[in-house]
Design an enzyme around this catalytic site. Structure first.
Site, short mmCIF file in Angstrom:
data_model
loop_
_atom_site.label_atom_id
_atom_site.label_comp_id
_atom_site.label_asym_id
_atom_site.label_seq_id
_atom_site.Cartn_x
_atom_site.Cartn_y
_atom_site.Cartn_z
N TYR A 1 49.26 45.02 44.17
CA TYR A 1 48.06 44.55 43.45
C TYR A 1 47.42 45.71 42.69
CZ TYR A 1 43.69 41.94 42.68
OH TYR A 1 42.60 41.31 42.12
N LYS B 1 47.10 45.94 38.67
CA LYS B 1 45.77 45.96 38.03
C LYS B 1 45.53 47.29 37.28
CE LYS B 1 44.33 41.82 39.22
NZ LYS B 1 44.09 40.77 38.21
N1 NAD Z 1 37.86 37.13 43.64
C1 NAD Z 1 37.82 38.45 43.65
O1 NAD Z 1 37.23 39.07 44.52
C2 NAD Z 1 38.50 39.24 42.55
C3 NAD Z 1 38.20 40.60 42.45
C4 NAD Z 1 38.80 41.35 41.46
C5 NAD Z 1 39.65 40.74 40.56
N2 NAD Z 1 39.94 39.41 40.68
C6 NAD Z 1 40.86 38.84 39.69
O2 NAD Z 1 40.21 37.77 39.03
C7 NAD Z 1 41.18 36.83 38.59
C8 NAD Z 1 40.78 35.44 39.06
O3 NAD Z 1 40.71 35.47 40.48
P1 NAD Z 1 39.91 34.39 41.33
O4 NAD Z 1 39.25 35.12 42.42
O5 NAD Z 1 39.13 33.52 40.44
O6 NAD Z 1 41.16 33.61 41.96
P2 NAD Z 1 41.42 32.06 42.21
O7 NAD Z 1 42.57 32.02 43.15
O8 NAD Z 1 40.16 31.37 42.59
O9 NAD Z 1 41.86 31.56 40.77
C9 NAD Z 1 43.04 32.02 40.17
C10 NAD Z 1 43.62 30.92 39.31
O10 NAD Z 1 44.83 31.42 38.71
C11 NAD Z 1 45.82 30.42 38.82
N3 NAD Z 1 47.16 31.03 38.80
C12 NAD Z 1 47.76 31.73 39.80
N4 NAD Z 1 48.99 32.10 39.42
C13 NAD Z 1 49.16 31.63 38.16
C14 NAD Z 1 50.23 31.69 37.23
N5 NAD Z 1 51.39 32.28 37.53
N6 NAD Z 1 50.06 31.12 36.01
C15 NAD Z 1 48.92 30.47 35.69
N7 NAD Z 1 47.88 30.37 36.54
C16 NAD Z 1 47.99 30.95 37.76
C17 NAD Z 1 45.53 29.73 40.13
O11 NAD Z 1 46.14 28.44 40.19
C18 NAD Z 1 44.02 29.69 40.13
O12 NAD Z 1 43.53 28.50 39.52
C19 NAD Z 1 42.52 37.31 39.14
O13 NAD Z 1 43.21 38.01 38.14
C20 NAD Z 1 42.11 38.23 40.27
O14 NAD Z 1 43.08 39.21 40.54
C21 NAD Z 1 39.37 38.64 41.64
#
Ligand code: NAD
Length: 275
Positions: free
Chosen positions: A177, A181
């Site tokens: 990860y 990132k």
């Molecule tokens: N939630 C956190 O704490 C956090 C922190 C830092 C970064 N992020 C990043 O933010 C982004 C969104 O995360 P989130 O927390 O909303 O996650 P989430 O799991 O709630 O949503 C992610 C969405 O991406 C979709 N997805 C997954 N794989 C996919 C693919 N191969 N093609 C198309 N869609 C796909 C999933 O179906 C889901 O709807 C991600 O890139 C994650 O790494 C999240």
């Protein structure tokens, strides 16, 4: 049922006042990962501004749910959905072509879809490494390139990728990860330098721990502890998806016209505190 509940009342800790960017009205926004969490909050925020939306996700039912929510909240919203995996470069190209065919252009790419990968490196299987890199890094590149070539043709645009605090810092048990990132942050800077001549701005947001389905899953499996994370965050709470969407609005708007190649941190002070 989570094993590590988030301390109650955290949303009341700070008031949240969304800004308004009139220039976003009518913009065509391709939003990946719009079926959940931060991507869904972004869809709401851009719909509120009158943007025209193409929502992409691998999860068709989740996409339908986001679209239904938007139509209920914003009856005049122009919203379309496309099911695809961002790890599939052919499907990504088709999704961008479909966006152009239906909405005429792509003004903003919210390059947000991603997955977590938390595992000790001695146990990380090659297939798990590949899955994280394929989605969290290669998928981000495929989307940026497919949207970017259209933006170059049309004379400009904005690309905004969701990286992470783990793209700027590092941690045990998060090798794939963190590497992916960090790659997104690097890709953001490289493309910003290369595509400024095409009037394409390329930025990233680096969320800290944000209360989404991804987090619920990690807390539910006991991989992370919500209360502990809040305790390590100077603001003593998790982020809200709406707060990440707010950063996206700013970076997509003309209010940030001279900002490119930047990774904007929204983490309640986590990185400043040295974790
Ligand atoms: N939630 C956190 O704490 C956090 C922190 C830092 C970064 N992020 C990043 O933010 C982004 C969104 O995360 P989130 O927390 O909303 O996650 P989430 O799991 O709630 O949503 C992610 C969405 O991406 C979709 N997805 C997954 N794989 C996919 C693919 N191969 N093609 C198309 N869609 C796909 C999933 O179906 C889901 O709807 C991600 O890139 C994650 O790494 C999240």
């Amino acid at each position: 049922m989570t094993t590590s509940p988030i301390p109650q009342g955290y949303p009341e800790a700070q008031p949240f006042t969304p800004a308004h960017y009139p220039g976003l009205s009518g913009k065509v926004v391709l939003n990946t990962g719009a079926g959940s969490g931060i991507g869904r909050a972004m869809a709401h925020a851009f719909a509120r501004h009158g943007a025209r939306l193409m929502l992409l996700d691998i999860d068709a039912a989740a996409l339908e749910q986001t679209r239904a929510q938007l139509r209920e909240a914003f009856p005049f919203v122009d919203v379309h959905i496309v099911q695809a995996s961002i790890a599939d470069d052919v499907a990504v190209e088709q999704a961008c072509a479909a966006t152009e065919a239906r909405l005429g252009r792509i003004d903003v790419l919210l390059n947000n879809a991603g997955i977590s990968m938390n595992k000790p490196s001695l146990e990380l299987k090659p297939a798990e490494w590949r899955r994280a890199i394929d989605i969290d890094l290669s998928g981000v590149f495929y989307c940026a390139q497919a949207a970017g070539k259209r933006m170059a043709r049309q004379g400009g645009g904005v690309i905004l990728s969701t990286a992470s605090i783990w793209g700027l810092s590092s941690s045990a048990h998060r090798l794939a990860y963190c590497a992916a990132k960090a790659g997104v942050v690097s890709l953001t800077k490289c493309l910003a330098a290369e595509w400024a001549q095409h009037r394409i701005r390329v930025n990233a947001i680096c969320p800290g721990y944000t209360h989404t389905a991804l987090m619920e899953d990690l807390m539910g499996r006991g991989v992370i502890n919500g209360a502990e994370l809040c305790g390590k965050t100077p603001m003593n709470r998790l982020g809200r998806p709406e707060e990440m969407a707010e950063a996206a609005l700013y970076l997509a708007s003309d209010a940030s016209a001279f900002i490119t190649g930047h990774a904007l941190v929204s983490d309640g002070g986590w990185l400043a505190h040295g974790y």
